[in-house]
Motif scaffolding. Structure first.
Motif, mmCIF file in Angstrom:
data_model
loop_
_atom_site.group_PDB
_atom_site.id
_atom_site.type_symbol
_atom_site.label_atom_id
_atom_site.label_comp_id
_atom_site.label_asym_id
_atom_site.label_seq_id
_atom_site.Cartn_x
_atom_site.Cartn_y
_atom_site.Cartn_z
ATOM 1 N N ARG A 259 0.812 -1.220 0.000
ATOM 2 C CA ARG A 259 0.000 0.000 0.000
ATOM 3 C C ARG A 259 0.845 1.270 0.000
ATOM 4 O O ARG A 259 0.327 2.344 -0.264
ATOM 5 C CB ARG A 259 -0.952 -0.015 1.191
ATOM 6 N N ARG A 260 2.140 1.156 0.293
ATOM 7 C CA ARG A 260 3.003 2.338 0.272
ATOM 8 C C ARG A 260 3.655 2.537 -1.090
ATOM 9 O O ARG A 260 3.561 3.605 -1.680
ATOM 10 C CB ARG A 260 4.094 2.264 1.327
ATOM 11 N N THR B 125 11.061 -2.126 -6.890
ATOM 12 C CA THR B 125 10.070 -1.109 -6.542
ATOM 13 C C THR B 125 10.078 -0.781 -5.043
ATOM 14 O O THR B 125 9.866 0.367 -4.662
ATOM 15 C CB THR B 125 8.658 -1.589 -6.942
ATOM 16 N N CYS B 126 10.334 -1.762 -4.216
ATOM 17 C CA CYS B 126 10.256 -1.595 -2.754
ATOM 18 C C CYS B 126 11.275 -0.569 -2.269
ATOM 19 O O CYS B 126 12.487 -0.744 -2.430
ATOM 20 C CB CYS B 126 10.498 -2.934 -2.063
ATOM 21 N N CYS C 232 10.409 -5.717 4.972
ATOM 22 C CA CYS C 232 9.854 -4.384 4.729
ATOM 23 C C CYS C 232 8.685 -4.140 5.678
ATOM 24 O O CYS C 232 7.688 -4.871 5.641
ATOM 25 C CB CYS C 232 9.397 -4.297 3.273
ATOM 26 N N ALA C 233 8.812 -3.118 6.512
ATOM 27 C CA ALA C 233 7.756 -2.800 7.479
ATOM 28 C C ALA C 233 6.468 -2.375 6.762
ATOM 29 O O ALA C 233 5.372 -2.726 7.192
ATOM 30 C CB ALA C 233 8.223 -1.706 8.428
ATOM 31 N N ALA C 234 6.597 -1.638 5.666
ATOM 32 C CA ALA C 234 5.402 -1.196 4.937
ATOM 33 C C ALA C 234 4.670 -2.386 4.328
ATOM 34 O O ALA C 234 3.438 -2.450 4.364
ATOM 35 C CB ALA C 234 5.789 -0.197 3.842
ATOM 36 N N LEU C 235 5.416 -3.349 3.777
ATOM 37 C CA LEU C 235 4.783 -4.544 3.218
ATOM 38 C C LEU C 235 4.144 -5.368 4.327
ATOM 39 O O LEU C 235 3.032 -5.857 4.185
ATOM 40 C CB LEU C 235 5.794 -5.382 2.435
#
Length: 84
Positions: A20-21, A47-48, A62-65
């Motif tokens: 979502r980020r 992309t991450c 990845c904290a956002a994932l």
């Protein structure tokens, strides 16, 4: 030698998920609320934002994932098998 097939994917298959980020698209499998498998591809890795910032070598995650996966599970977008 006989190779035993991995039947875990029959009960809980990999499912597509977009972060979502940053929009990285990965495949995710929730075996339970506490266990998650993530399959990265070259596009997602490029992309991450957190993965790129980590540079080469060990990538702890990845904290956002992770947040995207939790929210998708809570929203019912990613199946989580019921624990017995």
């Amino acid at each position: 030698m006989t190779i035993r097939p991995d039947n875990r994917l029959l009960d809980a298959p990999m499912q597509p998920l977009t972060c979502r980020r940053c929009g990285a698209g990965v495949e995710v499998r929730k075996a339970s609320w506490h266990q998650t498998s993530v399959q990265w591809n070259a596009d997602a890795a490029g992309t991450c934002q957190e993965r790129r910032a980590a540079g080469p070598g060990v990538f702890p995650g990845c904290a956002a994932l992770r947040d995207s996966i939790v929210q998708a599970a809570l929203d019912g977008e990613i199946a989580v098998p019921e624990e017995s």
